[in-house]
Structure formats: C-alpha cells, structure tokens
Design an enzyme around this catalytic site. Structure first.
Site, PDB file in Angstrom:
ATOM      1  N   GLY A  38      36.448  31.537  42.944  1.00  0.00           N
ATOM      2  CA  GLY A  38      35.405  31.076  42.028  1.00  0.00           C
ATOM      3  C   GLY A  38      35.914  30.937  40.603  1.00  0.00           C
ATOM      4  O   GLY A  38      35.630  29.940  39.919  1.00  0.00           O
ATOM      5  N   GLU A  57      42.079  38.560  34.020  1.00  0.00           N
ATOM      6  CA  GLU A  57      42.357  38.989  35.391  1.00  0.00           C
ATOM      7  C   GLU A  57      42.949  40.394  35.328  1.00  0.00           C
ATOM      8  O   GLU A  57      43.903  40.634  34.585  1.00  0.00           O
ATOM      9  CB  GLU A  57      43.338  38.001  36.051  1.00  0.00           C
ATOM     10  CG  GLU A  57      44.016  38.497  37.313  1.00  0.00           C
ATOM     11  CD  GLU A  57      43.034  38.920  38.420  1.00  0.00           C
ATOM     12  OE1 GLU A  57      42.132  38.128  38.755  1.00  0.00           O
ATOM     13  OE2 GLU A  57      43.180  40.055  38.931  1.00  0.00           O
ATOM     14  N   GLY A 124      41.951  36.490  46.069  1.00  0.00           N
ATOM     15  CA  GLY A 124      42.049  36.496  47.525  1.00  0.00           C
ATOM     16  C   GLY A 124      43.019  35.486  48.093  1.00  0.00           C
ATOM     17  O   GLY A 124      43.537  35.678  49.201  1.00  0.00           O
ATOM     18  N   VAL A 260      38.026  44.067  32.910  1.00  0.00           N
ATOM     19  CA  VAL A 260      36.733  44.196  32.232  1.00  0.00           C
ATOM     20  C   VAL A 260      36.010  45.401  32.822  1.00  0.00           C
ATOM     21  O   VAL A 260      35.816  45.485  34.038  1.00  0.00           O
ATOM     22  CB  VAL A 260      35.897  42.910  32.411  1.00  0.00           C
ATOM     23  CG1 VAL A 260      34.489  43.091  31.848  1.00  0.00           C
ATOM     24  CG2 VAL A 260      36.606  41.733  31.741  1.00  0.00           C
ATOM     25  N   GLU A 368      38.677  34.522  66.030  1.00  0.00           N
ATOM     26  CA  GLU A 368      39.892  33.896  65.495  1.00  0.00           C
ATOM     27  C   GLU A 368      41.110  34.655  66.007  1.00  0.00           C
ATOM     28  O   GLU A 368      41.084  35.884  66.121  1.00  0.00           O
ATOM     29  CB  GLU A 368      39.860  33.899  63.961  1.00  0.00           C
ATOM     30  CG  GLU A 368      38.704  33.059  63.415  1.00  0.00           C
ATOM     31  CD  GLU A 368      38.546  33.104  61.895  1.00  0.00           C
ATOM     32  OE1 GLU A 368      39.260  33.910  61.241  1.00  0.00           O
ATOM     33  OE2 GLU A 368      37.722  32.337  61.380  1.00  0.00           O
ATOM     34  N   HIS A 441      35.807  40.531  54.169  1.00  0.00           N
ATOM     35  CA  HIS A 441      34.967  39.407  53.739  1.00  0.00           C
ATOM     36  C   HIS A 441      33.671  39.879  53.085  1.00  0.00           C
ATOM     37  O   HIS A 441      32.584  39.474  53.502  1.00  0.00           O
ATOM     38  CB  HIS A 441      34.626  38.525  54.946  1.00  0.00           C
ATOM     39  CG  HIS A 441      35.807  37.941  55.639  1.00  0.00           C
ATOM     40  ND1 HIS A 441      35.847  37.708  56.995  1.00  0.00           N
ATOM     41  CD2 HIS A 441      36.997  37.512  55.162  1.00  0.00           C
ATOM     42  CE1 HIS A 441      37.005  37.179  57.322  1.00  0.00           C
ATOM     43  NE2 HIS A 441      37.731  37.050  56.235  1.00  0.00           N
TER      44      HIS A 441
HETATM   45  C1  LIG Z   1      43.295  40.589  54.157  1.00  0.00           C
HETATM   46  C2  LIG Z   1      42.303  39.500  53.838  1.00  0.00           C
HETATM   47  C3  LIG Z   1      42.334  38.315  54.558  1.00  0.00           C
HETATM   48  C4  LIG Z   1      41.408  37.310  54.283  1.00  0.00           C
HETATM   49  N1  LIG Z   1      41.495  36.114  54.951  1.00  0.00           N
HETATM   50  C5  LIG Z   1      40.632  35.111  54.653  1.00  0.00           C
HETATM   51  C6  LIG Z   1      40.769  33.838  55.249  1.00  0.00           C
HETATM   52  O1  LIG Z   1      41.675  33.592  56.046  1.00  0.00           O
HETATM   53  N2  LIG Z   1      39.883  32.868  54.894  1.00  0.00           N
HETATM   54  C7  LIG Z   1      38.867  33.099  54.005  1.00  0.00           C
HETATM   55  O2  LIG Z   1      38.071  32.186  53.754  1.00  0.00           O
HETATM   56  N3  LIG Z   1      38.734  34.303  53.407  1.00  0.00           N
HETATM   57  C8  LIG Z   1      39.595  35.288  53.686  1.00  0.00           C
HETATM   58  N4  LIG Z   1      39.501  36.494  53.034  1.00  0.00           N
HETATM   59  C9  LIG Z   1      38.384  36.674  52.078  1.00  0.00           C
HETATM   60  C10 LIG Z   1      38.647  35.940  50.763  1.00  0.00           C
HETATM   61  O3  LIG Z   1      39.871  36.373  50.225  1.00  0.00           O
HETATM   62  C11 LIG Z   1      37.504  36.217  49.799  1.00  0.00           C
HETATM   63  O4  LIG Z   1      36.279  35.904  50.415  1.00  0.00           O
HETATM   64  C12 LIG Z   1      37.644  35.393  48.532  1.00  0.00           C
HETATM   65  O5  LIG Z   1      38.858  35.660  47.900  1.00  0.00           O
HETATM   66  C13 LIG Z   1      36.494  35.675  47.587  1.00  0.00           C
HETATM   67  O6  LIG Z   1      36.640  34.864  46.435  1.00  0.00           O
HETATM   68  P1  LIG Z   1      36.062  35.343  45.056  1.00  0.00           P
HETATM   69  O7  LIG Z   1      36.267  34.244  44.088  1.00  0.00           O
HETATM   70  O8  LIG Z   1      34.711  35.873  45.261  1.00  0.00           O
HETATM   71  O9  LIG Z   1      36.929  36.622  44.634  1.00  0.00           O
HETATM   72  P2  LIG Z   1      38.462  36.933  44.701  1.00  0.00           P
HETATM   73  O10 LIG Z   1      39.228  35.806  45.272  1.00  0.00           O
HETATM   74  O11 LIG Z   1      38.602  38.270  45.323  1.00  0.00           O
HETATM   75  O12 LIG Z   1      38.849  37.034  43.159  1.00  0.00           O
HETATM   76  C14 LIG Z   1      38.312  38.028  42.325  1.00  0.00           C
HETATM   77  C15 LIG Z   1      39.347  38.307  41.244  1.00  0.00           C
HETATM   78  O13 LIG Z   1      38.742  39.077  40.223  1.00  0.00           O
HETATM   79  C16 LIG Z   1      39.649  40.095  39.805  1.00  0.00           C
HETATM   80  N5  LIG Z   1      38.859  41.198  39.257  1.00  0.00           N
HETATM   81  C17 LIG Z   1      38.061  42.051  39.943  1.00  0.00           C
HETATM   82  N6  LIG Z   1      37.470  42.919  39.095  1.00  0.00           N
HETATM   83  C18 LIG Z   1      37.900  42.596  37.860  1.00  0.00           C
HETATM   84  C19 LIG Z   1      37.635  43.119  36.565  1.00  0.00           C
HETATM   85  N7  LIG Z   1      36.769  44.130  36.398  1.00  0.00           N
HETATM   86  N8  LIG Z   1      38.251  42.578  35.483  1.00  0.00           N
HETATM   87  C20 LIG Z   1      39.115  41.515  35.661  1.00  0.00           C
HETATM   88  N9  LIG Z   1      39.405  40.996  36.867  1.00  0.00           N
HETATM   89  C21 LIG Z   1      38.794  41.511  37.946  1.00  0.00           C
HETATM   90  C22 LIG Z   1      40.395  40.468  41.078  1.00  0.00           C
HETATM   91  O14 LIG Z   1      41.622  41.074  40.788  1.00  0.00           O
HETATM   92  C23 LIG Z   1      40.543  39.106  41.747  1.00  0.00           C
HETATM   93  O15 LIG Z   1      41.730  38.453  41.355  1.00  0.00           O
HETATM   94  C24 LIG Z   1      40.420  37.508  53.277  1.00  0.00           C
HETATM   95  C25 LIG Z   1      40.408  38.687  52.544  1.00  0.00           C
HETATM   96  C26 LIG Z   1      41.332  39.683  52.815  1.00  0.00           C
HETATM   97  C27 LIG Z   1      41.286  40.945  52.003  1.00  0.00           C
END
Ligand SMILES: Cc1cc2nc3c(=O)[nH]c(=O)nc-3n(C[C@H](O)[C@H](O)[C@H](O)COP(=O)(O)OP(=O)(O)OC[C@H]3O[C@@H](n4cnc5c(N)ncnc54)[C@H](O)[C@@H]3O)c2cc1C
Length: 501
Positions: A38, A57, A124, A260, A368, A441
């Site tokens: 996002g 980040e 992620g 943060v 899967e 997830h």
């Molecule tokens: C092992 C594993 C395998 C997965 N495989 C899949 C897959 O094959 N396909 C799929 O669709 N999904 C998969 N997922 C899930 C997917 O990674 C997440 O659903 C997705 O990344 C969520 O996106 P997001 O933007 O919500 O957050 P994220 O991508 O998690 O990004 C959030 C970011 O915010 C940062 N952050 C958090 N708190 C703070 C803070 N307080 N201050 C500053 N930065 C912060 C984190 O470090 C991170 O970089 C997997 C997850 C894991 C753990």
C-alpha cells in the site's frame, strides 16, 4: 514507465530524506508510513502528482547479491530473519538465541494466534511467496462494500498491479525442473481427485530462477528460500518497481530505519513520534515530524495498533468505533502430509499452482502448493490453505498501560483448519498434520467503508488515509492479500489525486 536501475535506486534511497537533514524534527506536506504494497503505491502516485512525500519505513533496505547470502534462512537461522527477538520465535523453527536486530520479519504472538508481518524496505514483497491472485467475484461481492466495483478492479486495477509487479505464471521448463517435483505431485493429486488446478501469476523472477537452475547464481528460490528474503533478488519485489519509480519522481524521499511510535492531531496537522535507528538497530534519535497529509500503510496489525492507541488515548479523537474491528487471519491453515514418492532434490519456494474448492467443506477453501523449506529430499508435501470464512473476526483493543492487543480465540480458526485437513486427506489419501495457529495474511482492523470511505480516507480525521491490508474486511475472499491490497490502493490514489486532496 522508464525502468530505474538498481544502482540509481540505491543512490536515491541513500540520500538524506527531506526534512530530516537537520535532525530533531521538521514539517513536510505529506508523509507515507510503511514501504510495503500500500505504501509503495501511495508514494509513487503522490510523487507523480508532484506532492513532496517523506516515506518512513522502520526496517532496513537490504541489498541483493548473486553469490553471497544476504538474508538468513530456515537452514541457517540468524538475527537477520527477525525483528528484535532474543529467541527465534518463528513458527516451526528452533528457538535459537539471537541478539535483537532489525531483521526482516515481525513475529507478533497474540492470544490464540501468531501473526507474521514484514519489517524491511519493500515490506511483504521481500518475504512473501509471490502469489499474485485476485479473489473470485462471487466472494468479493459478498465481503466488500457494494460501492467497490469488482468489474472496475478486474478491468483496471488488478491488471495494472500485475503489470507493475511483472507477475507471470511459471514457465513450462521451470515447472518441469527437479525442484518443482513437489508441485507436480500436488497438481497430479488434485487432478486425480477431480479438482481443477490452475497456475498462479507469481512475482518470482523466472530469469533469476533459470540462472539458479543453471548454477550461475547461488541457489535460493529452488532450495526453498523465500520467507526471509531471496539474497539473489529472485523476486520482483517492490524495490525493483514501485519504489524506484517513486524515488525517481524527485518528490519522494525514503527514510529507512524510522519507526513511527505514535500519532496525534495538533494545530490542524498530524504529529508523529519517530525513532530513528542505525543499521544494528540501536536508537540514534527520537524525532517529531509533522505533516498536513498522512498515509498509514504499516500493514494490518501495525496500522490498527497505531490507530486504536491514538483513538483511545484521545490523540485522534475523531476515529470511529470501527477502528480495531473486522480483523481476520484470511483463513490461513498449513497442512503437511506424508508422501513417500520422489519430491525432488529440494522443494522450490515459489507457489505456482492452486485449486479453489467451493463446496464440500465447512468453508470454501483455496489450496496452494507450498514448499517444505529445508534442504534435501523431504518426504512431506505442504498445502497452504486459505479459507473464505465470512464469520470469524477479531477485535483489537487497548488494555493495561495502553498496550493494544488482539481479542481472538484459537477456536475461530477451526472451520479453516477442519476444511484444510479434510481436503488434504481427500487428495492425499492420508491424514496430514495441520495448524492454523499462525497467519501470514493478517487483514482488517481498519475496514474499508466503515472506518474509512472507499478511498481509504479515515472518517473523522481530515487528511488521514489508510492504504494497506487493514482495509480488507477480515478476509480477502479466496486469495492471498497483496494484489487486492495494491489494487485498492491504486484505486484510492486515483480518486485522491483527482480530487486534489
Ligand atoms: C511468509 C509470508 C508469505 C506471504 N506470501 C504471500 C503471497 O504469496 N501472496 C500474497 O498476496 N501475500 C503474501 N503474504 C502476505 C503479504 O505479504 C501481505 O498481505 C502484504 O505485504 C500486506 O501489504 P501491506 O501494504 O498491508 O503491508 P506490508 O507489505 O507488510 O508493509 C508494511 C510496511 O510497514 C512497515 N512498518 C510497520 N510498522 C511501522 C512503523 N510503526 N513505522 C514505520 N514503518 C512501519 C513494515 O516494516 C513494512 O515494510 C505473505 C506474507 C508472509 C509473512
């Protein structure tokens, strides 16, 4: 969009972030927190619109190397894998002692469930398994607010994200290679049970995987590495597409290792308390940053925690009662079943096959073909299951000392686990061992259309947006989350930029 070289991206990323140059604190027009799916979408689209953005980040920006081992892995466990742990607490791994460190994975142990979340630049996309699936229309339309058009997502936003992430199904010769034997067995078992299997679009970089198979780079994806990063850059993660494009706009600056810790509203602005760390994780300074517009994209559990704390402490009193609600595990269940036939010299990590089973079990279920991420022949198949559970949801609440925790009972995972085990037994002919005690997830906590409008604008907080997996209404609807999270963020950014807000 012009491609930005890795070298240029690293140079841009190393530049001191806008507003942080003098230390102490600063005011910037817009802050995006979190550089996962996002946050990367938001940063790019704001940068293209000419808005000066600071992208904060908490984690590190990790390099890639064809030959060196940059990350830890299941077969060589070390502190690079985990976000500030004294003992490795990742499900299934031995509790190896370690010095707390800003590693790539947060393991958040809550009552009834352990939640996994990324903690590095690219979020992620660095640790995920590359599955880039959209939920079927029939489930999407039951779960999401009616104002969100599946047809629009299907025509515009899912394809846009797949193109940005270079998602492709596995090439035939890679599928037929020895490290994908376990997947071919999985597919054959499902076909024999009369269940159609399809190939999933994946963001693994098949060129790098081919080079691994040819022995030209250190093997990583083909030996089961993925969940703690691929040192040779075997995925099209966000540090290869959205993030370099965002930084190349000239309007986005990245502040890695900036966490943060709280948010409040003050004098018409958002004020953020930020901890800046060095590469070893030691605190360098505490900052206070202010902005006019704030995008939270720290992922389901972290965005929800920040907002529940801010609402309940009075720092963001306008937040409504939906913040903290509609949280779910996406029906994750992990089943391992014995298999005595050949499974290959090792099990490649990319998930490339899946079957959606709508009927016959307590809840609809997507299976899967996942890997057993250990070197050598493993006489076991790993079925990752994702259930479409419409009912079981958790709530995040403030507790003693203002700590925000999850209210979730282990029994809420039962329909998903029972369905996963029964399906595994049907296709494998043997009882497997399963667990739904963890989720990779996590989704929900700031549900779209309830805590926010349909473009992620947070109700009661002008200028505050949520654009991450916390928007998802407790269950994606029969898919892994990343594609839907990114597509909803793309849709929201189109509307936000068009509205000039
Ligand atoms: C092992 C594993 C395998 C997965 N495989 C899949 C897959 O094959 N396909 C799929 O669709 N999904 C998969 N997922 C899930 C997917 O990674 C997440 O659903 C997705 O990344 C969520 O996106 P997001 O933007 O919500 O957050 P994220 O991508 O998690 O990004 C959030 C970011 O915010 C940062 N952050 C958090 N708190 C703070 C803070 N307080 N201050 C500053 N930065 C912060 C984190 O470090 C991170 O970089 C997997 C997850 C894991 C753990």
């Amino acid at each position: 969009m012009a491609e930005v070289s890795r070298r240029r991206f690293l140079a841009l990323a190393a530049a001191a972030p806008i507003g942080l140059r003098g230390g102490g604190g600063a005011h910037v027009p817009a802050i995006v927190v979190g550089s996962g799916f996002g946050g990367s979408v938001a940063a790019l689209r704001l940068g293209q619109a000419g808005v000066d953005v600071l992208l904060l980040e908490r984690g590190k920006l990790w390099p890639h190397d064809d030959h060196a081992q940059v990350f830890g892995s299941e077969s060589s466990i070390d502190r690079r894998m985990l976000w500030f742990q004294l003992l490795a607490n990742y499900p299934g791994l031995p509790a190896v002692p370690m010095i707390p460190y800003p590693g790539v994975m947060q393991v958040d142990v809550q009552p009834g469930i352990t939640v996994l979340a990324a903690s590095c630049v690219g979020g992620g996309s660095v640790v995920y398994t590359g599955v880039t699936l959209q939920p079927p229309r029939r489930y999407f339309e039951r779960l999401y607010p009616s104002g969100l058009s599946y047809t629009e997502l299907d025509r515009v936003y899912f394809p846009r994200v797949r193109a940005m992430l270079s998602a492709q199904t596995v090439p035939e010769e890679v599928y037929n290679s020895a490290p994908f034997t376990h997947t071919r067995v999985f597919d054959a078992q499902f076909a024999a049970a009369g269940l159609p299997v399809e190939r999933t679009p994946s963001t693994f970089d098949w060129q790098v995987v081919r080079r691994e198979l040819a022995g030209q780079v250190r093997p990583s994806a083909i030996v089961g590495e993925s969940s703690f990063g691929n040192s040779n850059g075997a995925k099209h993660d966000l540090t290869r597409n959205y993030l370099p494009a965002a930084l190349a706009t000239g309007h986005v600056r990245l502040g890695a290792l900036h966490e943060v810790t709280s948010i409040r509203r003050e004098a018409g602005r958002y004020a953020l308390a930020v901890t800046r760390r060095d590469e070893d994780g030691l605190t360098v300074e505490q900052l206070e940053l202010t902005c006019d517009r704030l995008v939270l994209a720290t992922g389901s559990i972290n965005t929800t925690r920040l907002l529940v704390a801010a609402r309940d402490s009075g720092a963001l009193p306008g937040l409504n009662e939906h913040v903290g609600t509609n949280w779910g595990s996406n029906g994750d269940a992990f089943v391992f079943r014995p298999y005595t036939g050949p499974v290959g010299p090792s099990q490649a990590a990319p998930i490339v096959s899946t079957a959606m089973v709508d009927q016959g079990y307590p809840v609809p279920i997507r299976a899967e073909s996942a890997a057993v991420s250990l070197p050598g022949q493993q006489p076991v198949l790993h079925q990752l299951s994702i259930a479409v559970d419409m009912d079981n949801r958790g709530v995040w609440r403030s507790g003693l000392g203002g700590q925000v925790g999850l209210n979730w009972q282990a029994s809420q995972s039962d329909p998903a686990l029972r369905s996963a085990l029964a399906l595994s037994e049907r296709v494998g002919g043997t009882t497997g061992v399963g667990s739904a005690a963890a989720t990779a997830h996590p989704v929900g906590g700031c549900p779209i259309g309830a805590a926010t409008d349909l473009a992620g604008r947070v109700h009661g907080c002008p200028g505050l947006y949520v654009l991450d997996s916390s928007l998802i209404p407790g269950n994606v609807g029969g898919a892994n989350p990343a594609l839907t999270v990114s597509a909803l963020a793309e849709r929201a950014m189109d509307q936000i930029v068009q509205a000039g807000g």
